[in-house]
Motif scaffolding. Sequence first.
Motif, PDB file in Angstrom:
ATOM      1  N   ARG A 130      18.895  28.225 -14.844  1.00 21.21           N
ATOM      2  CA  ARG A 130      19.028  29.531 -13.963  1.00 21.21           C
ATOM      3  C   ARG A 130      19.451  30.115 -13.913  1.00 21.21           C
ATOM      4  O   ARG A 130      20.712  31.499 -14.069  1.00 21.21           O
ATOM      5  CB  ARG A 130      18.598  28.699 -12.307  1.00 21.21           C
ATOM      6  CG  ARG A 130      17.953  28.529 -11.903  1.00 21.21           C
ATOM      7  CD  ARG A 130      17.250  27.980 -10.559  1.00 21.21           C
ATOM      8  NE  ARG A 130      16.183  27.491  -9.951  1.00 21.21           N
ATOM      9  CZ  ARG A 130      15.310  28.519  -9.518  1.00 21.21           C
ATOM     10  NH1 ARG A 130      15.241  29.597  -9.628  1.00 21.21           N
ATOM     11  NH2 ARG A 130      14.361  27.678  -9.479  1.00 21.21           N
ATOM     12  N   ALA A 170      17.811  18.563 -10.898  1.00 23.79           N
ATOM     13  CA  ALA A 170      18.550  20.200  -9.917  1.00 23.79           C
ATOM     14  C   ALA A 170      19.777  20.689 -10.603  1.00 23.79           C
ATOM     15  O   ALA A 170      19.453  21.067 -10.997  1.00 23.79           O
ATOM     16  CB  ALA A 170      18.977  19.235  -8.510  1.00 23.79           C
ATOM     17  N   ASP A 184      18.108  21.939 -13.360  1.00 22.49           N
ATOM     18  CA  ASP A 184      17.338  23.393 -12.700  1.00 22.49           C
ATOM     19  C   ASP A 184      18.115  24.282 -13.251  1.00 22.49           C
ATOM     20  O   ASP A 184      18.357  25.419 -12.961  1.00 22.49           O
ATOM     21  CB  ASP A 184      16.022  22.854 -11.757  1.00 22.49           C
ATOM     22  CG  ASP A 184      15.977  24.686 -11.203  1.00 22.49           C
ATOM     23  OD1 ASP A 184      16.827  24.728 -10.159  1.00 22.49           O
ATOM     24  OD2 ASP A 184      14.512  24.228 -11.434  1.00 22.49           O
ATOM     25  N   ALA A 185      19.531  23.777 -12.636  1.00 20.08           N
ATOM     26  CA  ALA A 185      20.665  24.871 -12.457  1.00 20.08           C
ATOM     27  C   ALA A 185      21.307  25.294 -13.440  1.00 20.08           C
ATOM     28  O   ALA A 185      21.693  26.849 -13.882  1.00 20.08           O
ATOM     29  CB  ALA A 185      21.464  24.251 -11.283  1.00 20.08           C
TER      30      ALA A 185
END
Length: 174
Positions: free
Chosen positions: A17, A10, A13-14
């Motif tokens: 992004r 997570a 991934d953030a």
Amino acid sequence: MRSIEVVLDAPSDAAVRAAWAALVDADLPSLGRHPSPSNAPHVTLAAGPALAVPSGIAAPLPTSLRVGGLLLFPAGPGRSVVVRAIVLDDALAAFHRAVHAARTAHPLVGPAPEAVETTLPGAWSPHVTLARRVRDEDLPRAVAALRSAPLPAELGVAGVRHWDGDTRTITPVT
């Protein structure tokens, strides 16, 4: 097209992004413009038109990936794919080879369909894609935008998935 991909934890991934969003905010091409729920930051291990879900991968999945520099891949005249390299250390190289060995080890069904050459061991450049088809004249703005959202030195790994582009199906690989 089908692919076998490492997906990120997570926080990683953030972070990717956020880099995608920085490109969008700069009005540049970005993978952040693709709203599909299957669009997730990843590192492709294998790709091809008929890849099956691999089983029995005989090497451990690395827990983290070391981030390298910004790279450009050709994307047609005057355009590039913008990526961050992933350092191909011994653990990642062993896992990549094991994925391809598992992918081709189907004695009851015969040889597995071939993967795209650039995803095969010895020809693979692991990376996380940030944007496709960036115009050459926009590359300085893309670099500036990405400096505003730097990636960490390492990305955490959450697992491996199989993506089937024909059916738009994601299958976790165990």
